[in-house]
Design a protein around this motif. Structure first.
Motif, PDB file in Angstrom:
ATOM      1  N   GLY A   5       0.822  -1.197   0.000  1.00 12.70           N
ATOM      2  CA  GLY A   5       0.000   0.000   0.000  1.00 12.70           C
ATOM      3  C   GLY A   5       0.859   1.251   0.000  1.00 12.70           C
ATOM      4  N   ILE A   6       1.863   1.283   0.853  1.00 15.41           N
ATOM      5  CA  ILE A   6       2.742   2.459   0.909  1.00 15.41           C
ATOM      6  C   ILE A   6       3.413   2.686  -0.437  1.00 15.41           C
ATOM      7  N   LEU A   7       3.905   1.575  -1.018  1.00 17.79           N
ATOM      8  CA  LEU A   7       4.614   1.711  -2.297  1.00 17.79           C
ATOM      9  C   LEU A   7       3.702   2.270  -3.375  1.00 17.79           C
ATOM     10  N   LEU A   8       2.464   1.746  -3.418  1.00 19.25           N
ATOM     11  CA  LEU A   8       1.539   2.226  -4.445  1.00 19.25           C
ATOM     12  C   LEU A   8       1.201   3.695  -4.200  1.00 19.25           C
ATOM     13  N   ALA A   9       1.044   4.061  -2.930  1.00 23.86           N
ATOM     14  CA  ALA A   9       0.752   5.450  -2.610  1.00 23.86           C
ATOM     15  C   ALA A   9       1.913   6.333  -3.067  1.00 23.86           C
ATOM     16  N   VAL A  10       3.136   5.873  -2.778  1.00 27.51           N
ATOM     17  CA  VAL A  10       4.322   6.635  -3.202  1.00 27.51           C
ATOM     18  C   VAL A  10       4.340   6.773  -4.714  1.00 27.51           C
ATOM     19  N   ALA A  11       3.971   5.663  -5.401  1.00 18.79           N
ATOM     20  CA  ALA A  11       3.988   5.682  -6.859  1.00 18.79           C
ATOM     21  C   ALA A  11       3.055   6.743  -7.409  1.00 18.79           C
TER      22      ALA A  11
END
Lengths: 558, 391
Positions: B19-25
């Motif tokens: 989730g964090i990675l996708l948000a960062v993306a």
């Protein structure tokens, strides 16, 4: 008939003859002759050279060339300065009586010097004399003639270099000179050299085929690249009937040359192998015996090299006379410095990581980064200059190969260290303790061996030996903070290839990898050779994961 | 079945990380593109490029964690797979330059014209097509890992020996790629890229997409890695790490298990390299340097091997530290890195995430044990044992 051609059309190309008589040897010869001419009694061989000189006044270039030959055949060493003057264009004849003199300018006038006695014959106006003309062919003839003259010099070195000069620039004109000189020669070495010079000159003369055949034999026995060069210059002009002899001689010499090339390659390989051995031998103890992956091993080598640098700096500043001893002094210094560093590393880091080899690898890598950066901060990132003592520089020929002293000493040195280490391991009480701890730590401990102490000392020993290796490698490599990096992978390869835990394996591994590398180099190039060796080792480890000389028995699973 | 496989991967921590990675993306490129440069929320392009680089490194560390943390294979040559993936991408980008190079040759990259080559070497064919190049990003590192692993694992080369020969492998590749006649640009490597899929490499939008792609690929690989390690196969994997002979005696083909993991890991590394190259704009043989590969190991160790999340955190932390140190105190970076190596191995062998997890589990186990003593919940005991086994 070729040999009937005038000498100026001699078969040896001018380009080859031109550069032959190296100036230094020549000047030395001339000086020796001069010395003799002015100090000793007159040296006459019958004919007086004076009339021959006078004939130069009317001679054309071809005649002059013949005359120069005749002057030389008188064998009178007093004519050397005049012949030199001739080739310099300083030979004049007096218009009044066509008497020839060497001359040198004195103010606006010329001082005439008798070509034979070297006495002054008074000064004349420049208009009263005419220059005897000289061209390049003539100069060459003069040079050859001078070479011939010095053949009879009383100085042994001068005769030897004269014979060498002829050997390098043979011509038919000098043949008689050589033979005269040969008849009088008593020194065996000079005589042998003159025989060779005679043989070479004979090939371009009009002597009989049998004589030439014998001459070819003599040259072939001379061997080496020199003989190859003589044959290649001569082969185009040689008599048809002699061609097979020449070819046979060339084939023979080529065979010899190949053998020498092989020997030289083996020598280079041994030299590289000894460097590998030096770099790897400390690792053979820390990795091979103790099982510690010491990635800081290369930095120990580097510290040893920097110790050498420091020792040399101190010596330069305080006692320059000791410089030749600097390496001998650096050896114990480097051993102590790196041994101490190793001791600290073992006590401070490694002892907590026994039984976790992969972690040891990481921690020692960290140590290596710190050591590298520390050296870089203290000494700067540039290469430091480490001098070679006089006994380490230079080279000497051995048959057809050249051996440099520094490589030779490094081979001797690495083998010495190897056997010293072997002795310590096998014959001393400490070595016994060390082997006991490696084979069975708990058992050794219950026998009363202080295992932590043995561990620390062994690691210090391995590091100290790396430091000693650094002293030697400082002589052939750049001393920079990155010195260790270039050896670490090679060292691991040697230890793994040779067989972990076996000193002999390290020796055989280092030498065979060194020789293999040097044999691959000429055909595929240095870099590709190294890559191939790496690939071969990777494949080899697949076949024998424990190396060439694997330990057998219970120790294997330890 | 596939969905089941994926779903099993989505354990709590992984879900959060993904989730964090996708948000960062989404957020980082948005903040970069949509906010005005003087806004407090604006992320400058260079910072985004830097973060993109960290994400690629994180993926590389994740790849290493898969083989080292779960299978016990300490590869000191993962930089080689990374660089090979990078070269495959670099070759595609080189072909896209077309006739815009210095020499204006439509077929040959500049360095080949410079070397006087007349035609494209066979191994450059096909790299003008994006799908082919992307396939090569996976296939080349995977194939090398397969061949290398095939020989190494079958001969039961393991432990430090394997580490040393992987190091030799990357060293040999470095020497090879430094050669001009290899046809990969020699010393200078591949650079001066212009287009990727028709978009300008240097343009802000392209950079934003590349950044987002890095984050998404990292998330994707994290899910795959998690799925692998949480499957039955993953349990065997951990078994191979902890007691190889025992797993072999139980009838598993250890070499095949290792080989599969090694190849997957190499492909991850290849993807990381391929994403890395367009963002930094160059790939050269220096990427093969053995020191680089060892640095990857320290990222993984700092974050915590065998945790999947750990290496990602480790790679980002260490590299952020590196960026800071090399800017502020260039002298001290190697001291800091060296010290980190030693400190982590001596004091933090489980890494950051591993230590936290360990503490967490220990507390849980303690609590469960206490509960069990009170006799309130007998079912908690197996959970405590499991936690201990996970150590």
């Amino acid at each position: 008939m070729r040999s009937a051609l005038p000498p100026s059309n001699s078969p040896i190309p001018a380009s080859i003859r031109g550069d032959i008589v190296t100036t230094t040897s020549f000047i030395r010869a001339v000086i020796a002759v001069l010395f003799f001419a002015f100090s000793g009694p007159a040296f006459a061989q019958g004919t007086d050279p004076r009339p021959l000189f006078n004939q130069l006044a009317d001679a054309n270039f071809n005649e002059a060339e013949k005359l120069v030959g005749e002057i030389a055949t008188t064998g009178d060493p007093r004519v050397v300065p005049a012949l030199n003057a001739f080739s310099e264009g300083d030979l004049y004849f007096r218009k009044s009586d066509k008497a020839v003199f060497a001359a040198k300018p004195v103010g606006l006038q010329l001082e005439l010097i008798d070509p034979v006695t070297g006495e002054s014959a008074g000064q004349v106006a420049k208009g009263a004399v005419t220059k005897v003309k000289v061209n390049n062919n003539l100069r060459r003839a003069i040079r050859a003639a001078l070479g011939g003259l010095t053949l009879m010099s009383p100085d042994r070195g001068a005769r030897l270099s004269a014979a060498d000069a002829i050997l390098r620039s043979p011509s038919a004109e000098t043949l008689e000179l050589v033979e005269t000189a040969l008849a009088k020669e008593t020194d065996a070495e000079v005589k042998a050299r003159m025989e060779e010079a005679r043989a070479v000159s004979l090939l371009s003369s009009d002597r009989s085929v049998e004589d030439k055949r014998a001459a070819i034999e003599t040259i072939a026995n001379l061997g080496g690249r020199e003989a190859m060069r003589i044959f290649s210059t001569i082969s185009s002009s040689i008599d048809e009937s002699l061609k097979p002899d020449v070819d046979k001689a060339i084939a023979k010499i080529q065979g010899q040359l190949q053998l020498w090339d092989l020997a030289q390659n083996v020598w280079y390989g041994m030299s590289l192998g000894s460097v590998l051995l030096l770099a790897a031998i400390g690792l053979a103890i820390t990795f091979g015996v103790m099982g510690i992956i010491n990635m800081a091993h290369g930095e120990m080598v580097m510290l040893g090299a920097y110790s050498t640098f420091m020792v040399q700096e101190v010596i330069r500043d305080n006692a320059p006379g000791l410089f030749d001893w600097s390496l001998a002094i650096a050896l114990p210094v480097a051993f102590l410095v790196t041994g101490l560093v190793g001791f600290v590393i073992e006590r401070g880091v490694i002892r907590f990581l026994y039984g976790r080899p992969l972690e040891t690898l990481l921690a020692t890598w960290g140590v290596s980064l710190i050591l590298q950066q520390a050296i870089r901060t203290i000494f700067g990132p540039t290469n430091q200059e480490v001098g070679n003592p006089s006994w380490m520089s230079g080279s000497f020929p051995l048959g057809g190969m050249t051996i440099t002293y520094n490589r030779m000493w490094i081979i001797v040195f690495s083998l010495t260290i190897f056997f010293a280490l072997l002795f310590v391991m096998k014959k001393t009480a400490y070595g016994l303790n060390m082997r006991a701890v490696t084979q069975n730590r708990r058992m050794a401990s219950s026998m009363g061996i202080r295992t932590p102490w043995v561990d620390a000392l062994t690691f210090a020993l391995g590091s100290g030996i790396a430091g000693i290796a650094g002293v030697a490698l400082s002589q052939i490599d750049n001393v920079s903070p990155n010195l260790g990096q270039s050896y670490i992978i090679d060292s691991f390869m040697v230890v793994v290839f040779g067989g972990v835990g076996n000193l002999w394996g390290t020796l055989v591994g280092a030498l065979s990898l060194g020789i293999l590398n040097k044999f691959l180099e000429p055909s595929v190039g240095a870099v590709l050779g190294k890559i191939l060796v790496l690939v071969l080792i990777i494949l080899f480890i697949q076949k024998r994961p424990r190396g060439l000389f694997a330990l057998k028995g219970r120790a294997v699973e330890a | 079945m596939i969905t089941g496989f994926i779903l099993r991967a989505l354990e709590g921590k992984i879900v959060v990380a993904v989730g964090i990675l996708l948000a960062v993306a989404i957020i980082v490129p948005a903040l970069n593109l949509l906010t005005p440069p003087d806004s407090a929320l604006h992320i400058p392009t260079y910072a985004m490029a830097l973060m993109g680089k960290y994400l690629c490194y994180a993926l590389l560390a994740l790849a290493l964690d898969l083989v080292w943390g779960y299978c016990g294979i300490l590869s000191l040559g993962h930089g080689a797979f990374f660089a090979l993936g990078g070269y495959a991408m670099g070759m595609y980008l080189m072909r896209q330059i077309g006739s815009r190079g210095v020499y204006g040759n439509p077929d040959l990259p500049d360095f080949m014209v410079f070397l006087n080559w007349k035609e494209l070497p066979w191994f450059w064919y096909g790299f003008d097509m994006f799908p082919f190049a992307m396939a090569m990003v996976l296939i080349v590192p995977g194939l090398l890992a397969f061949v290398f692993g095939w020989f190494a694992f079958r001969s039961r080369v393991n432990g430090v020996y394997l580490s040393i020969i992987t190091q030799a492998m990357t060293y040999a590749l470095m020497l090879a790629f430094f050669r001009n006649d290899m046809g990969f640009g020699g010393n200078n490597g591949l650079t001066d890229f212009k287009d990727i899929l028709g978009f300008q490499v240097q343009a802000g939008g392209t950079r934003a997409v590349l950044f987002a792609m890095s984050a998404i690929m990292l998330a994707l690989c994290l899910i795959v890695a998690s799925a692998i390690t949480r499957s039955k196969f993953g349990k065997v994997l951990v078994g191979v790490r902890d007691a190889e002979s025992r797993v072999r005696f139980l009838g598993f083909r250890v070499e095949n298990i290792k080989l599969f993991t090694f190849v997957v890991s190499a492909m991850f590394a290849g993807i990381a390299g391929a994403l890395f190259v367009p963002q930094v704009g160059i790939i050269n043989p220096g990427e093969f340097a053995p020191a680089n590969s060892i640095e990857v190991v320290v990222w993984t160790a700092v974050g915590g091997r065998g945790t999947l999340i750990g290496p990602i955190i480790g790679a980002i932390l260490v590299n952020a530290g590196k960026s800071y140190f090399t800017g502020a105190f260039p002298e001290f970076w190697l001291f800091a890195l060296g010290g980190l190596f030693i400190a982590v191995t001596l004091f933090l062998p489980k890494g950051i995430v591993g230590t936290i997890q360990h503490g967490w589990n220990a507390r849980k186990a303690l609590k469960a044990a206490a509960d069990a003593e009170k006799g309130r919940d007998a079912g908690a005991l197996p959970a405590a044992q499991q936690a201990q086994a996970a150590e």
